[in-house]
Structures are given as structure tokens and as C-alpha cells.
Design a protein around this motif. Structure first.
Motif, PDB file in Angstrom:
ATOM      1  N   TRP A  98      -5.496 -21.505  28.265  1.00  0.00           N
ATOM      2  CA  TRP A  98      -5.459 -22.400  29.395  1.00  0.00           C
ATOM      3  C   TRP A  98      -6.048 -22.624  30.738  1.00  0.00           C
ATOM      4  O   TRP A  98      -5.817 -23.917  31.423  1.00  0.00           O
ATOM      5  CB  TRP A  98      -4.480 -21.295  30.015  1.00  0.00           C
ATOM      6  CG  TRP A  98      -3.144 -21.079  29.396  1.00  0.00           C
ATOM      7  CD1 TRP A  98      -2.548 -19.999  28.689  1.00  0.00           C
ATOM      8  CD2 TRP A  98      -1.466 -21.933  29.029  1.00  0.00           C
ATOM      9  NE1 TRP A  98      -1.231 -20.149  28.085  1.00  0.00           N
ATOM     10  CE2 TRP A  98      -0.489 -21.758  28.388  1.00  0.00           C
ATOM     11  CE3 TRP A  98      -1.827 -23.678  29.380  1.00  0.00           C
ATOM     12  CZ2 TRP A  98       0.444 -22.174  27.496  1.00  0.00           C
ATOM     13  CZ3 TRP A  98      -0.138 -23.821  30.172  1.00  0.00           C
ATOM     14  CH2 TRP A  98       0.918 -23.624  28.761  1.00  0.00           C
ATOM     15  N   SER A 121      -5.340 -32.562  12.636  1.00  0.00           N
ATOM     16  CA  SER A 121      -5.892 -32.425  13.831  1.00  0.00           C
ATOM     17  C   SER A 121      -7.482 -32.940  14.644  1.00  0.00           C
ATOM     18  O   SER A 121      -8.672 -32.810  14.039  1.00  0.00           O
ATOM     19  CB  SER A 121      -6.339 -30.288  13.869  1.00  0.00           C
ATOM     20  OG  SER A 121      -6.730 -30.472  14.945  1.00  0.00           O
ATOM     21  N   ARG A 179      -1.330 -28.906  18.832  1.00  0.00           N
ATOM     22  CA  ARG A 179      -1.486 -28.971  17.748  1.00  0.00           C
ATOM     23  C   ARG A 179      -2.198 -30.362  17.020  1.00  0.00           C
ATOM     24  O   ARG A 179      -2.696 -30.865  16.254  1.00  0.00           O
ATOM     25  CB  ARG A 179      -0.311 -28.039  16.591  1.00  0.00           C
ATOM     26  CG  ARG A 179      -1.417 -28.219  14.860  1.00  0.00           C
ATOM     27  CD  ARG A 179       0.785 -26.888  14.301  1.00  0.00           C
ATOM     28  NE  ARG A 179       0.081 -27.754  13.239  1.00  0.00           N
ATOM     29  CZ  ARG A 179       0.293 -27.872  11.744  1.00  0.00           C
ATOM     30  NH1 ARG A 179       1.701 -28.425  12.165  1.00  0.00           N
ATOM     31  NH2 ARG A 179       0.049 -27.816  10.392  1.00  0.00           N
ATOM     32  N   THR A 203     -10.419 -25.220  22.866  1.00  0.00           N
ATOM     33  CA  THR A 203      -9.353 -24.272  22.647  1.00  0.00           C
ATOM     34  C   THR A 203      -9.528 -23.443  23.224  1.00  0.00           C
ATOM     35  O   THR A 203      -9.196 -22.207  23.437  1.00  0.00           O
ATOM     36  CB  THR A 203      -8.942 -24.971  21.660  1.00  0.00           C
ATOM     37  OG1 THR A 203     -10.106 -23.896  20.525  1.00  0.00           O
ATOM     38  CG2 THR A 203      -8.034 -25.888  21.619  1.00  0.00           C
ATOM     39  N   ASP A 208       7.160 -23.210  24.658  1.00  0.00           N
ATOM     40  CA  ASP A 208       6.133 -22.561  24.382  1.00  0.00           C
ATOM     41  C   ASP A 208       5.837 -23.748  22.383  1.00  0.00           C
ATOM     42  O   ASP A 208       4.931 -24.232  22.042  1.00  0.00           O
ATOM     43  CB  ASP A 208       5.914 -21.014  23.670  1.00  0.00           C
ATOM     44  CG  ASP A 208       5.897 -20.061  25.105  1.00  0.00           C
ATOM     45  OD1 ASP A 208       5.315 -20.629  26.052  1.00  0.00           O
ATOM     46  OD2 ASP A 208       5.950 -19.045  24.926  1.00  0.00           O
ATOM     47  N   GLU A 209       7.132 -23.063  21.659  1.00  0.00           N
ATOM     48  CA  GLU A 209       7.532 -24.027  21.059  1.00  0.00           C
ATOM     49  C   GLU A 209       7.079 -25.421  20.666  1.00  0.00           C
ATOM     50  O   GLU A 209       6.094 -26.426  20.068  1.00  0.00           O
ATOM     51  CB  GLU A 209       8.522 -24.348  19.898  1.00  0.00           C
ATOM     52  CG  GLU A 209       8.779 -25.139  18.464  1.00  0.00           C
ATOM     53  CD  GLU A 209      10.048 -24.924  18.574  1.00  0.00           C
ATOM     54  OE1 GLU A 209      10.619 -25.643  17.105  1.00  0.00           O
ATOM     55  OE2 GLU A 209      10.590 -24.719  18.943  1.00  0.00           O
ATOM     56  N   ARG A 252      -3.408 -27.545  27.183  1.00  0.00           N
ATOM     57  CA  ARG A 252      -2.388 -26.543  27.552  1.00  0.00           C
ATOM     58  C   ARG A 252      -1.801 -27.253  28.393  1.00  0.00           C
ATOM     59  O   ARG A 252      -0.707 -27.008  28.184  1.00  0.00           O
ATOM     60  CB  ARG A 252      -2.962 -25.677  26.947  1.00  0.00           C
ATOM     61  CG  ARG A 252      -2.974 -24.836  25.702  1.00  0.00           C
ATOM     62  CD  ARG A 252      -2.908 -23.550  25.034  1.00  0.00           C
ATOM     63  NE  ARG A 252      -1.811 -23.221  24.773  1.00  0.00           N
ATOM     64  CZ  ARG A 252      -1.063 -22.789  23.934  1.00  0.00           C
ATOM     65  NH1 ARG A 252      -1.675 -24.640  22.706  1.00  0.00           N
ATOM     66  NH2 ARG A 252      -0.069 -22.787  23.601  1.00  0.00           N
ATOM     67  N   SER A 269       6.131 -33.617  16.901  1.00  0.00           N
ATOM     68  CA  SER A 269       6.646 -33.444  18.578  1.00  0.00           C
ATOM     69  C   SER A 269       7.604 -34.561  18.684  1.00  0.00           C
ATOM     70  O   SER A 269       8.221 -34.142  19.620  1.00  0.00           O
ATOM     71  CB  SER A 269       5.415 -34.386  19.038  1.00  0.00           C
ATOM     72  OG  SER A 269       3.643 -33.275  18.867  1.00  0.00           O
ATOM     73  N   ASP A 295       2.640 -25.750  21.674  1.00  0.00           N
ATOM     74  CA  ASP A 295       2.303 -25.442  20.710  1.00  0.00           C
ATOM     75  C   ASP A 295       2.411 -27.111  19.533  1.00  0.00           C
ATOM     76  O   ASP A 295       0.767 -27.538  18.550  1.00  0.00           O
ATOM     77  CB  ASP A 295       2.834 -24.751  19.418  1.00  0.00           C
ATOM     78  CG  ASP A 295       2.719 -22.739  20.306  1.00  0.00           C
ATOM     79  OD1 ASP A 295       1.921 -23.115  21.511  1.00  0.00           O
ATOM     80  OD2 ASP A 295       2.818 -21.932  19.950  1.00  0.00           O
ATOM     81  N   THR A 296       3.380 -27.531  19.036  1.00  0.00           N
ATOM     82  CA  THR A 296       3.462 -28.291  18.758  1.00  0.00           C
ATOM     83  C   THR A 296       2.956 -29.343  19.262  1.00  0.00           C
ATOM     84  O   THR A 296       1.594 -30.292  18.195  1.00  0.00           O
ATOM     85  CB  THR A 296       5.054 -28.880  18.411  1.00  0.00           C
ATOM     86  OG1 THR A 296       5.854 -27.502  18.091  1.00  0.00           O
ATOM     87  CG2 THR A 296       5.132 -29.929  17.690  1.00  0.00           C
TER      88      THR A 296
END
Length: 513
Positions: A315, A20, A84, A311, A76-77, A90, A181, A80-81
Motif C-alpha cells: 500500500w 501482467s 493484476r 509491488t 479487495d476483489e 494499490r 476488470s 486485486d483484479t
């Protein structure tokens, strides 16, 4: 520290440990497709293509419409991917990877049939009396798609959907920095009903991409560096297959004396720092007319104090992490080169000391010139490089003094002047009173000039670029062919008289054109 590192494996494939950019902690292992895997995928795509090309445009568009709904349901998935793997803010992930994808899917699902519908074209001249011309858009076959790490979901989705709507099958590879992604695009389109083999997203590195380029596909669409793009172009030329290349930029922003300064300041920050500055049509050079320079710089610095990183802001984070350690090294080298050559660093100019990952502070640099790497090369980071100019003419000359030409933007309250300046910039596209929005407008063809690329994607032109535009000429009336064998002096004299009558004695030839 590297975002990915090779790890030992018991098979013939390359294995990479991913980390990451936010925490530097491991986030997964990538198993790179090898040349045999690529060959199998291309063969599968080749086998699937005829049946896919035989489907109606209505069926293809319905799948894309379902994909649009899945993008919205699974946003959201997706976010998030992407976050990450990239560490981007975001809100950047939502705007670039969700909103723009949804908008693009909606546009192409609605317009693809109209853009690719066979059409009749009038034939000019006397031949038009006897002949009929139809233009047919035939899919090329199997398209190879290679995309980078800065827009890992959107750049696969946008181009793959155009290619498959045109009746092609696609073998794609995202970056080894952001593989999962990119893979989401395949998963989502399969869930929307796309048949097996129509889109395959392979996981891999540069060797995987090279295998796709050399694997016998019918077109390559590549987004990435100039150096790699040149290799892709050479390989495609050798194989006599078409390619489109989007190779980055060093985009200029011109701030005129009559600009809305507050809006221009917002545009400078967003244009330079959106997506952590990691987008090809990001603002890299800012030319400000002398009469407003001091006020502009003061407002830029005041605005910069408000920006948030990390982070923990959720948002409300403004500028995310640098996605890749190799890009961090380029950013640092360009800033240090500018500092050594006399530039002034007003804020930033370093890694964020309060955050553990690959965070570079939003940076403002002045007293810059074209002796500095930061003004000549693509920095691809959250940097505002501001140069004072005496006039708009000087700004235009400096904007065009670049080996790149992808995008640009002009700021003025006189829209006609903005249009004239924008049209004079030697670049693929330009915006007036906004940062680079061209790629986000699906109807706008997108591509670069000079070393920023070859060809254009998006819009009607981009969609048709995944087709062979095939003319079919049909005889209207039948009967004996004119000028059939055997030739004779009499028939040659008849043609001579016809040409004289059409283009010398009468205006008939011009009327029929």
C-alpha cells in the motif's frame, strides 16, 4: 514484449494471451466477442429495454444502492483484479476504482429521479395563456459503451449506471488490456439485482468495439484516442445517432508567483503521476512563473527522491507500472525526442532497471518547449515537464497553445485570480489549487474542447444525455382552433393588429415573455 499476444484457436473468435505488466507473466486468456456475438447481445438488450424502461425510478435506484454496498463489500476483489491487469499502485486502485465508484453510485441513486422527473415549463408570450408545456425524459433505447484500459472498472460503472438509471439497456466493451476488470461491473450489477440483458459487458478488442458502433444501437459513449474517436464519430454521423467522445488531453498547470509552493509541488507530482500518469486529465505541462521557478524545481526534485515503485511496497507504493507496452513505447519516444531537442532530464528518464515489469521511473524534465512531442502530444506517463515563464499571461498563452483542451489547474493564494485564470483557459474544466478533480465530482459535467472530445458526461447534463428531451404541448381550454382553415385577409389583418398592439403600442409582449 507485448501485454497481449494472439494465440491459435479452434473457433472463429480471436484469442489473446494476457500478461501482467508487473511480472510479464501470463494472467489469462481473452476470447474476443465476434460480430455475431455483438449482434446477439444488442438483440438481447433491445428485447430487455421496454420492460426495464417500465420500471420505476425507485426500483432502479434501489438496485444502484445495492451495487454501492457490494462495491464496498468486495473492494479487495475489485482492487486485486484491477492491479493484476494494470499494475497500478494499490492506493490509486482504491481511490479511482472503489471510492470514486461508490461516490458516483450514491450520487446518481439519490438524484436520478429528480434530474429525470417530467417537468412543466412556462410558455412565454400570449401562447402561454392557451398552452401548457411539459418536458419528458425518454430513454434512447440501447446504448453502446466503449471504455479504455486506464480506469477499467470505474469508467464502465460510472457511465453504465447513468445509462441504465435513465431507462436504457447497455452493451459495453472494456479494453482488451483490462477485460476482467471491466467484466466485474456487469457481475456486480447483476448480483445487485439488475435484470438480465440490461447491462452486458463483452470481452473483446477493437474489432469487437467496431461491431458495437455499427451494430444498430441508439447512442455511443466512447472514451479513448483521438484517432479512434474520429472513426466512431464518423460512423455515428453516418447512422444519425448521437455520441459522446472523451479523447484525452495535454493538460496545463499554471503556478503563479503567489502560489503555496509546497502544495503546488504536491499537486504537480500527484497530477502528473497518479495512476502512473495514465488518466486523461492528468497534468502534462507545468508553467511556473520565473520568480519562484528555482524554489519550485528544487522542492520538486527533493520530493521526487521519496517516491517508491514496486509491488514489494504494498500500500506504500507511489507510482505503479505502465499498464501497456504500447504506452511505454510512446513515453520513451517522447522523452527521447525532448532530450534530443535540448531538454534537461533531472531525474528518471528511463525504465526502472531494478524492476522486471513495465516500470518507468518518475521523471522531471525542464528546458522544454512546444517544438517537443512531450509538450504537444499526450504522453500519458509519470513525467513532470516544467517550463519557466516570465508571467502568468505568458503561462496562459502557452496553456491555450494546444490542440487539446480537457482539463487544467491553476495555483495561487488569490482565489479570485485563480478563478479568472481558470476561466480563461480554453479547456473543458479546470481546478484551482488542486490537481484535476473534475471527473471525480459527479455534479460537474465533464467533457473536452478542441480535440479532447465532443459532448459532456456526468452530472445532470450527462444523465439527461442518455435521454431524448421530449416536449409535449397541451391545449388548456379547447374550443375552436385559432387560424384554422380557411385563411382570410380578415384573419391576417387581425394578426397584424395583434402584433402591433403587443410589441409596438404596448409593452404587453415583453411582460409576457
Amino acid at each position: 514484449m507485448s501485454i497481449y499476444e494472439s494465440v491459435e484457436s479452434s473457433d472463429s473468435r480471436r484469442h489473446l494471451q494476457l500478461k501482467s505488466p508487473v511480472s510479464l507473466e501470463p494472467i489469462g486468456e481473452l476470447v474476443c466477442a465476434n460480430s455475431e456475438d455483438v449482434a446477439v447481445a444488442i438483440a438481447k438488450a433491445r428485447a430487455a429495454q421496454p420492460a426495464w424502461a417500465a420500471t420505476s425510478m425507485k426500483e432502479r435506484a434501489a438496485i444502484v444502492q445495492r451495487a454501492l454496498q457490494l462495491v464496498l463489500e468486495r473492494q479487495d476483489e475489485i482492487i486485486d483484479t484491477v492491479v493484476r491487469e494494470t499494475g497500478k499502485a494499490r492506493t490509486d486502485a482504491m481511490s479511482m476504482e472503489v471510492f470514486s465508484v461508490a461516490d458516483s453510485l450514491c450520487y446518481y441513486a439519490k438524484n436520478a429521479e429528480k434530474f429525470l422527473k417530467p417537468r412543466k415549463r412556462k410558455i412565454h408570450g400570449i401562447l402561454g395563456i392557451a398552452k401548457q408545456l411539459r418536458i419528458l425524459y425518454k430513454p434512447l433505447g440501447v446504448v453502446g459503451l466503449i471504455t479504455p484500459w486506464n480506469g477499467p472498472f470505474v469508467l464502465v460503472m460510472n457511465q453504465a449506471v447513468q445509462a441504465v438509471l435513465a431507462g436504457n439497456t447497455v452493451v459495453a466493451k472494456g479494453s482488451e488490456v483490462t477485460p476482467f476488470s471491466a467484466k466485474l461491473a456487469e457481475t456486480l450489477l447483476l448480483d445487485a439485482g439488475l435484470p438480465e440483458g440490461v447491462l452486458q459487458v463483452l470481452l473483446g478488442d477493437g474489432e469487437t468495439g467496431a461491431a458495437i458502433v455499427e451494430g444498430g444501437v441508439d447512442k455511443i459513449s466512447f472514451t479513448g484516442s483521438v484517432a479512434t474517436g474520429r472513426k466512431v464519430a464518423e460512423a455515428c454521423a453516418r447512422q444519425l445517432i448521437p455520441c459522446t467522445l472523451e479523447l484525452g488531453g495535454n493538460d496545463a498547470m499554471i503556478v503563479c508567483a503567489d502560489a503555496d509552493i509546497d502544495r503546488a509541488v504536491d499537486g504537480a507530482w500527484l497530477g502528473s503521476c497518479m495512476n502512473t500518469g495514465h488518466y486523461c486529465c492528468g497534468t502534462e505541462r507545468i508553467y511556473v512563473v520565473d520568480s519562484i521557478y528555482d524554489e519550485f524545481l528544487a522542492k520538486v526534485l527533493e520530493k521526487g527522491k521519496q517516491l517508491r515503485q514496486g509491488t514489494e511496497h504494498g500500500w506504500e507504493e507511489d507510482v505503479g507500472a505502465v499498464f501497456w507496452d504500447r504506452q511505454m513505447s510512446i513515453i520513451e519516444a517522447h522523452v527521447e525526442d525532448a532530450r534530443a531537442k535540448g531538454a534537461t532530464i533531472h531525474m528518471g528518464g528511463r525504465r526502472n532497471p531494478d524492476l522486471p515489469g513495465l516500470y518507468y521511473e518518475p521523471t522531471v524534465v525542464t528546458e522544454v518547449d512546444n517544438s517537443m512531442d512531450i509538450m504537444r502530444l499526450e504522453t500519458f506517463g509519470p513525467i513532470l515537464c516544467i517550463q519557466r515563464v516570465a508571467s502568468e499571461e505568458e503561462a496562459l498563452a502557452l496553456a491555450n497553445d494546444s490542440e487539446f483542451g480537457l482539463n487544467g489547474n491553476v495555483w495561487t493564494q488569490d482565489k479570485e485570480k485563480g478563478y479568472q485564470l481558470a476561466s480563461a483557459i480554453d479547456t473543458g474544466s479546470c481546478s484551482v489549487n488542486d490537481m484535476a478533480v473534475s471527473y471525480g465530482v459527479p455534479a460537474a459535467p465533464f467533457g473536452g474542447r478542441k480535440q479532447s472530445g465532443v459532448g459532456q458526461v456526468n452530472g445532470k447534463k450527462g444523465l439527461r444525455g442518455y435521454c431524448h428531451e421530449m416536449p409535449i404541448v397541451i391545449d388548456r381550454f379547447g374550443g375552436k382552433m385559432q387560424n384554422a382553415y380557411p385563411y382570410s385577409a380578415e384573419s391576417a389583418e387581425g394578426m397584424r393588429k395583434l402584433m402591433h398592439f403587443m410589441w409596438i403600442k404596448t409593452p404587453l409582449g415583453r411582460w409576457l415573455s
